[in-house]
Design a protein around this motif. Structure first.
Motif, PDB file in Angstrom:
ATOM      1  N   PHE A  18       0.579  -0.946  -0.017  1.00 29.05           N
ATOM      2  CA  PHE A  18      -0.140  -0.272  -0.189  1.00 29.05           C
ATOM      3  C   PHE A  18       0.575   1.296  -0.101  1.00 29.05           C
ATOM      4  O   PHE A  18       0.692   2.034  -1.436  1.00 29.05           O
ATOM      5  N   PHE A  19       1.792   1.005   0.714  1.00 25.60           N
ATOM      6  CA  PHE A  19       2.658   2.830   0.951  1.00 25.60           C
ATOM      7  C   PHE A  19       3.473   2.535  -0.083  1.00 25.60           C
ATOM      8  O   PHE A  19       4.046   3.758  -0.773  1.00 25.60           O
ATOM      9  N   ILE A  20       4.169   1.385  -0.954  1.00 29.58           N
ATOM     10  CA  ILE A  20       4.447   1.350  -2.178  1.00 29.58           C
ATOM     11  C   ILE A  20       3.971   1.947  -3.178  1.00 29.58           C
ATOM     12  O   ILE A  20       5.327   3.125  -3.985  1.00 29.58           O
ATOM     13  N   ILE A  21       2.811   1.762  -3.602  1.00 26.01           N
ATOM     14  CA  ILE A  21       2.175   2.665  -3.960  1.00 26.01           C
ATOM     15  C   ILE A  21       1.697   3.774  -4.243  1.00 26.01           C
ATOM     16  O   ILE A  21       1.674   5.073  -4.817  1.00 26.01           O
ATOM     17  N   ILE A  22       1.384   4.088  -3.014  1.00 23.53           N
ATOM     18  CA  ILE A  22       1.352   5.718  -1.886  1.00 23.53           C
ATOM     19  C   ILE A  22       2.408   6.468  -2.801  1.00 23.53           C
ATOM     20  O   ILE A  22       2.028   7.423  -3.616  1.00 23.53           O
ATOM     21  N   PHE A  23       3.429   6.299  -2.550  1.00 24.59           N
ATOM     22  CA  PHE A  23       4.389   7.098  -2.587  1.00 24.59           C
ATOM     23  C   PHE A  23       4.993   6.881  -3.897  1.00 24.59           C
ATOM     24  O   PHE A  23       5.423   7.959  -4.350  1.00 24.59           O
ATOM     25  N   LEU A  24       4.737   6.222  -4.675  1.00 20.70           N
ATOM     26  CA  LEU A  24       5.080   5.635  -5.985  1.00 20.70           C
ATOM     27  C   LEU A  24       4.017   6.950  -7.192  1.00 20.70           C
ATOM     28  O   LEU A  24       5.149   8.293  -7.997  1.00 20.70           O
ATOM     29  N   ALA A  25       2.943   7.408  -6.756  1.00 16.30           N
ATOM     30  CA  ALA A  25       1.586   7.946  -6.541  1.00 16.30           C
ATOM     31  C   ALA A  25       2.338   9.191  -6.746  1.00 16.30           C
ATOM     32  O   ALA A  25       2.863  10.663  -7.967  1.00 16.30           O
ATOM     33  N   ALA A  26       2.588   9.199  -5.241  1.00 15.90           N
ATOM     34  CA  ALA A  26       3.366  10.715  -5.118  1.00 15.90           C
ATOM     35  C   ALA A  26       4.119  11.297  -5.717  1.00 15.90           C
ATOM     36  O   ALA A  26       4.652  13.018  -6.098  1.00 15.90           O
ATOM     37  N   TRP A  27       4.922  10.306  -5.838  1.00 15.60           N
ATOM     38  CA  TRP A  27       6.839  10.692  -6.133  1.00 15.60           C
ATOM     39  C   TRP A  27       6.272  10.837  -7.748  1.00 15.60           C
ATOM     40  O   TRP A  27       6.335  12.105  -8.220  1.00 15.60           O
ATOM     41  N   TYR A  28       5.606  10.595  -8.732  1.00 19.46           N
ATOM     42  CA  TYR A  28       4.889  10.903  -9.780  1.00 19.46           C
ATOM     43  C   TYR A  28       4.170  12.459 -10.440  1.00 19.46           C
ATOM     44  O   TYR A  28       4.571  12.537 -10.666  1.00 19.46           O
ATOM     45  N   PHE A  29       2.777  12.017  -8.838  1.00 19.38           N
ATOM     46  CA  PHE A  29       2.654  13.648  -9.472  1.00 19.38           C
ATOM     47  C   PHE A  29       3.093  14.847  -9.287  1.00 19.38           C
ATOM     48  O   PHE A  29       3.745  15.833  -9.240  1.00 19.38           O
ATOM     49  N   ASN A  30       5.115  14.725  -8.100  1.00 15.32           N
ATOM     50  CA  ASN A  30       5.259  15.727  -7.632  1.00 15.32           C
ATOM     51  C   ASN A  30       6.277  15.902  -8.826  1.00 15.32           C
ATOM     52  O   ASN A  30       6.795  16.962  -9.711  1.00 15.32           O
ATOM     53  N   GLY A  31       6.836  14.739  -9.573  1.00 12.17           N
ATOM     54  CA  GLY A  31       7.265  14.912 -10.935  1.00 12.17           C
ATOM     55  C   GLY A  31       7.042  16.169 -12.147  1.00 12.17           C
ATOM     56  O   GLY A  31       7.678  16.839 -12.840  1.00 12.17           O
ATOM     57  N   ILE A  32       5.699  15.798 -12.462  1.00 11.12           N
ATOM     58  CA  ILE A  32       5.217  16.695 -13.186  1.00 11.12           C
ATOM     59  C   ILE A  32       4.251  17.427 -12.331  1.00 11.12           C
ATOM     60  O   ILE A  32       3.990  18.804 -13.173  1.00 11.12           O
TER      61      ILE A  32
END
Length: 74
Positions: A18-32
């Motif tokens: 769960f945290f990996i999915i949330i972390f990757l989503a947050a990282w992606y949205f920070n990146g864009i």
């Protein structure tokens, strides 16, 4: 079909996943550039949540078995 999918995905539905999915989503949205999630605080929160589980296993191991022997389930 739904039951087979549920049985397949059930082992992967853990706190870490769960945290990996949330972390990757947050990282992606920070990146864009759409959001400004603090990934350090998210990581610290995960370590606090996961640490409770690890601490529970450690306490059970230390107090429920003689030193040098594997814990036994009663």
């Amino acid at each position: 079909m739904r039951e087979k999918l549920y049985k397949f995905l059930l082992p992967f539905l853990t706190t870490t996943t769960f945290f990996i999915i949330i972390f990757l989503a947050a990282w992606y949205f920070n990146g864009i550039g759409k959001t400004h999630f603090d990934l350090g605080q998210l990581q610290t929160f995960y370590l606090a949540v996961a640490g409770v589980s690890v601490t529970g296993h450690t306490v059970n191991s230390v107090f429920n078995s003689p030193r040098g022997q594997a814990p036994e389930r009663g």
